[in-house]
Design an enzyme around this catalytic site. Structure first.
Site, short mmCIF file in Angstrom:
data_model
loop_
_atom_site.label_atom_id
_atom_site.label_comp_id
_atom_site.label_asym_id
_atom_site.label_seq_id
_atom_site.Cartn_x
_atom_site.Cartn_y
_atom_site.Cartn_z
N ASP A 133 -1.27 2.06 5.14
CA ASP A 133 -2.46 1.93 4.30
C ASP A 133 -2.99 0.53 4.61
O ASP A 133 -2.71 0.00 5.70
CB ASP A 133 -2.09 2.12 2.81
CG ASP A 133 -3.31 2.31 1.92
OD1 ASP A 133 -3.85 3.42 1.88
OD2 ASP A 133 -3.77 1.34 1.27
N LYS A 147 3.28 6.30 -3.45
CA LYS A 147 2.57 5.17 -2.85
C LYS A 147 3.40 3.93 -3.09
O LYS A 147 4.13 3.85 -4.08
CB LYS A 147 1.20 5.00 -3.51
CG LYS A 147 0.21 4.23 -2.65
CD LYS A 147 -0.53 5.16 -1.70
CE LYS A 147 -1.35 4.40 -0.71
NZ LYS A 147 -2.27 5.29 0.03
P1 NDP Z 1 -6.90 -1.69 7.11
O1 NDP Z 1 -5.95 -2.71 6.62
O2 NDP Z 1 -6.79 -1.19 8.50
O3 NDP Z 1 -8.40 -2.20 6.90
C1 NDP Z 1 -8.86 -2.57 5.65
C2 NDP Z 1 -10.29 -3.06 5.77
O4 NDP Z 1 -10.82 -3.24 4.45
C3 NDP Z 1 -10.40 -4.42 6.45
O5 NDP Z 1 -11.66 -4.51 7.05
C4 NDP Z 1 -10.28 -5.39 5.27
O6 NDP Z 1 -10.86 -6.65 5.50
C5 NDP Z 1 -11.05 -4.63 4.19
N1 NDP Z 1 -10.50 -4.96 2.87
C6 NDP Z 1 -9.25 -4.73 2.44
N2 NDP Z 1 -9.08 -5.18 1.19
C7 NDP Z 1 -10.26 -5.72 0.84
C8 NDP Z 1 -10.72 -6.33 -0.34
N3 NDP Z 1 -9.92 -6.50 -1.42
N4 NDP Z 1 -12.00 -6.75 -0.36
C9 NDP Z 1 -12.80 -6.58 0.72
N5 NDP Z 1 -12.41 -6.00 1.86
C10 NDP Z 1 -11.17 -5.57 1.92
O7 NDP Z 1 -6.80 -0.48 6.07
P2 NDP Z 1 -7.27 1.03 6.24
O8 NDP Z 1 -8.49 1.11 7.09
O9 NDP Z 1 -6.09 1.84 6.59
O10 NDP Z 1 -7.65 1.40 4.72
C11 NDP Z 1 -8.97 1.29 4.21
C12 NDP Z 1 -9.10 2.16 2.99
O11 NDP Z 1 -8.86 3.53 3.35
C13 NDP Z 1 -8.14 1.88 1.84
O12 NDP Z 1 -8.77 2.17 0.61
C14 NDP Z 1 -7.02 2.89 2.07
O13 NDP Z 1 -6.30 3.17 0.88
C15 NDP Z 1 -7.85 4.08 2.51
N6 NDP Z 1 -7.15 5.13 3.25
C16 NDP Z 1 -6.43 4.84 4.37
C17 NDP Z 1 -5.81 5.85 5.07
C18 NDP Z 1 -5.08 5.60 6.35
O14 NDP Z 1 -4.63 6.58 6.96
N7 NDP Z 1 -4.94 4.36 6.81
C19 NDP Z 1 -5.85 7.24 4.60
C20 NDP Z 1 -6.70 7.45 3.46
C21 NDP Z 1 -7.30 6.41 2.82
P3 NDP Z 1 -9.91 -7.88 5.98
O15 NDP Z 1 -9.54 -7.57 7.40
O16 NDP Z 1 -10.77 -9.09 5.82
O17 NDP Z 1 -8.74 -7.87 5.06
O1 2IT Z 2 -4.26 7.05 1.20
C1 2IT Z 2 -3.73 7.76 2.09
O2 2IT Z 2 -3.85 8.99 2.09
C2 2IT Z 2 -2.97 7.08 3.14
N1 2IT Z 2 -2.91 5.86 3.16
C3 2IT Z 2 -2.22 7.89 4.16
C4 2IT Z 2 -0.93 8.38 3.60
C5 2IT Z 2 -0.03 9.07 4.59
O3 2IT Z 2 1.08 9.42 4.15
O4 2IT Z 2 -0.39 9.29 5.74
#
Ligand code: NDP
Ligand code: 2IT
Length: 461
Positions: A181, A141
């Site tokens: 992420d 990561k």
């Molecule tokens: P994005 O950047 O697309 O979206 C993040 C969302 O969460 C936004 O709505 C953001 O609000 C909010 N957010 C982020 N940080 C904070 C914070 N500190 N406090 C409050 N709200 C927050 O990210 P993802 O949707 O990709 O990721 C969301 C979660 O899913 C994370 O935990 C990530 O690790 C996890 N994840 C993602 C994967 C992926 O494929 N993308 C895979 C597996 C897990 P704002 O717009 O106001 O910042």
């Molecule tokens: O937390 C996660 O699993 C991710 N942000 C996706 C990682 C990836 O390699 O697709």
């Protein structure tokens, strides 16, 4: 939306199991200040120690002790010039945690709140998650404290290029394959890949989450959210139930949240909330396809605030609050770590919540998880429930290696199958004599076993 208070060091250390308590005391002494990492390790240790006691071969080889130390941690400076010509300096990170079962694999996060402890927690969770996908992927990561908010596209491009100039030395299609992420989506992956390709003078699957035009996989953007809803559907199916007709609360409004809402709709459920870092919106009528399109445009293109949804659709916006007090059957925390605490969990239970699918990584505090487990609701921990994203990243790597691509239907069928297999592994390792499944134990033990067996084969390295 504000994040909940993370667990105190007392909670992180105190355990009914003296071996866990001793282990955590030692870990915290060796890695002070990495609180999020301690929390992630503590959750896994509680499940793994009894398993190791029953299978002493892992104890003798000190597999768990090895697993909490990353193979390698890379810290680097990222300098770039903003639109005013001012020099900006950010910290870059890549934690290459374990390549026991495949190249390091895991996302990049760009968010001002990150620290080394954040990336160690995320990289550590990734070990078990990637193992559960059934695909050959190790764990890593990385990212930066760079804040994409308020930056122009050109500033984001310059930052990504500078970040990749250093990161490129450490990654490769068979070495380490980063992806997106928080704060890293299609735009950032495009800039990062473009810079890598230019420097290395080779076109390889060194990143996933790529655009379709340059080697991305169909369904990768959808995969985490879709997979999480499929996982919850599997948990419900085992109890003769389904998502159909269920009211769901979703936090976040980014990649994971958007496609969680989309799949809830497809399976006949109703999502009534989304949020961002400023608060949440409650739409009792439910988020339909048009409203979801509005969210996608708002968050992915205009990069606006979620309050605009409330203004547009005439519903309530709750500033600086999280959505967990809304009455619902299923909760999908899909924003960030520690966004759902003990009090929130108690409120969810009081309001009749029957299932939780963690779309985010570690969104529930340790205390919240205890509440869910105590009440024996269906709790799908992130490393199982959100593994669909990295699973389709694994399939993107496979397609890149084959120089071929599968259709949308083929990839989605594989995603559904992988989520069912992850669920089956959780049941196999988490079911007790009464038939109750503890998905936390199941995910941790199943994920651990494969990695641990590979490490045993390698001897002492
Ligand atoms: P994005 O950047 O697309 O979206 C993040 C969302 O969460 C936004 O709505 C953001 O609000 C909010 N957010 C982020 N940080 C904070 C914070 N500190 N406090 C409050 N709200 C927050 O990210 P993802 O949707 O990709 O990721 C969301 C979660 O899913 C994370 O935990 C990530 O690790 C996890 N994840 C993602 C994967 C992926 O494929 N993308 C895979 C597996 C897990 P704002 O717009 O106001 O910042
Ligand atoms: O937390 C996660 O699993 C991710 N942000 C996706 C990682 C990836 O390699 O697709």
């Amino acid at each position: 939306m504000t994040t909940a208070s993370p667990s105190t060091s007392e909670t992180l250390i105190h355990s009914e199991n003296p071996s866990v308590q001793a282990f955590m005391t030692d870990l915290i002494k060796k890695t002070p200040h990495e609180t999020e990492f301690h929390q992630a390790v503590r959750e896994v240790a509680e499940s793994i120690f009894p398993f190791i006691d029953a299978n002493p071969v892992y104890k003798t080889a000190k597999i768990f002790e090895q697993l909490v130390v990353p193979d390698r941690t890379i810290l680097f400076r990222v300098c770039w010039a903003d639109d005013k010509g001012q020099i900006q300096i950010n910290q870059g990170y890549r934690v290459q945690f374990s390549n026991a079962i495949g190249p390091y694999k895991g996302g990049l996060r760009f968010h001002p709140s990150v620290s080394l402890g954040t990336f160690k927690f995320l990289g550590f969770e990734q070990i078990f998650k990637n193992s559960l996908t059934t695909l050959p992927m190790g764990a890593g990561k990385g990212g930066s404290d760079f804040d994409p908010k308020g930056k122009s596209d050109v500033e984001v491009m310059r930052f990504c290029q500078s970040f990749m100039r250093e990161l490129s030395r450490h990654i490769g299609a068979n070495i380490d394959v980063p992806a997106g992420d928080i704060g890293v989506g299609a735009r950032e992956i495009g800039y990062l890949f473009g810079q890598y390709k230019q420097m290395a003078n080779e076109f390889t699957g060194v990143l996933t989450g790529k655009g379709i035009a340059y080697g991305g996989s169909l369904i990768r953007p959808e995969a985490t959210g879709y997979g999480c809803v499929y996982f919850v559907e599997e948990m419900l199916k085992r109890n003769g139930d389904s998502v159909k007709g269920k009211t769901c609360i979703v936090s976040g409004s980014g990649n994971v949240a958007q496609y969680t809402v989309e799949k809830i709709l497809a399976l006949g459920g109703k999502a009534v909330t989304v949020s961002d870092s400023t608060g949440y919106v409650y739409d009792p009528a439910g988020i339909d396809h048009d409203k979801l399109d509005f969210i996608k445009e708002l968050k992915n293109v205009k990069r606006g605030r979620i309050e605009e949804y409330a203004t547009r659709y005439g519903c309530q916006f709750f500033a600086n609050e999280r959505p967990w007090s809304v009455k619902a059957d299923i909760a999908f925390p899909s924003a960030t770590q520690n966004e759902l605490d003990e009090q929130d969990a108690a409120t969810l239970i009081k309001n009749g919540c029957i299932a939780v699918g963690e779309g985010a990584n570690m969104p529930s505090t340790l205390e919240a998880i205890e509440v869910f487990r105590h009440h024996k609701i269906l709790f799908g921990p992130g490393k199982a429930a959100n593994a669909g994203g990295v699973a389709i990243s694994g399939l993107e790597m496979a397609q890149n290696s084959m120089r071929f691509h599968w259709s949308r239907e083929e990839v989605e069928a594989k995603l559904k199958d992988i989520m069912a297999r992850i669920h089956a592994q959780c049941v196999a390792y988490g079911q007790d004599a009464t038939g109750h499944v503890d998905y936390v134990t199941g995910a941790n033990v199943a994920g651990f076993k494969k990695v641990a067996d590979a490490m045993l084969s390698y001897g002492i390295i």
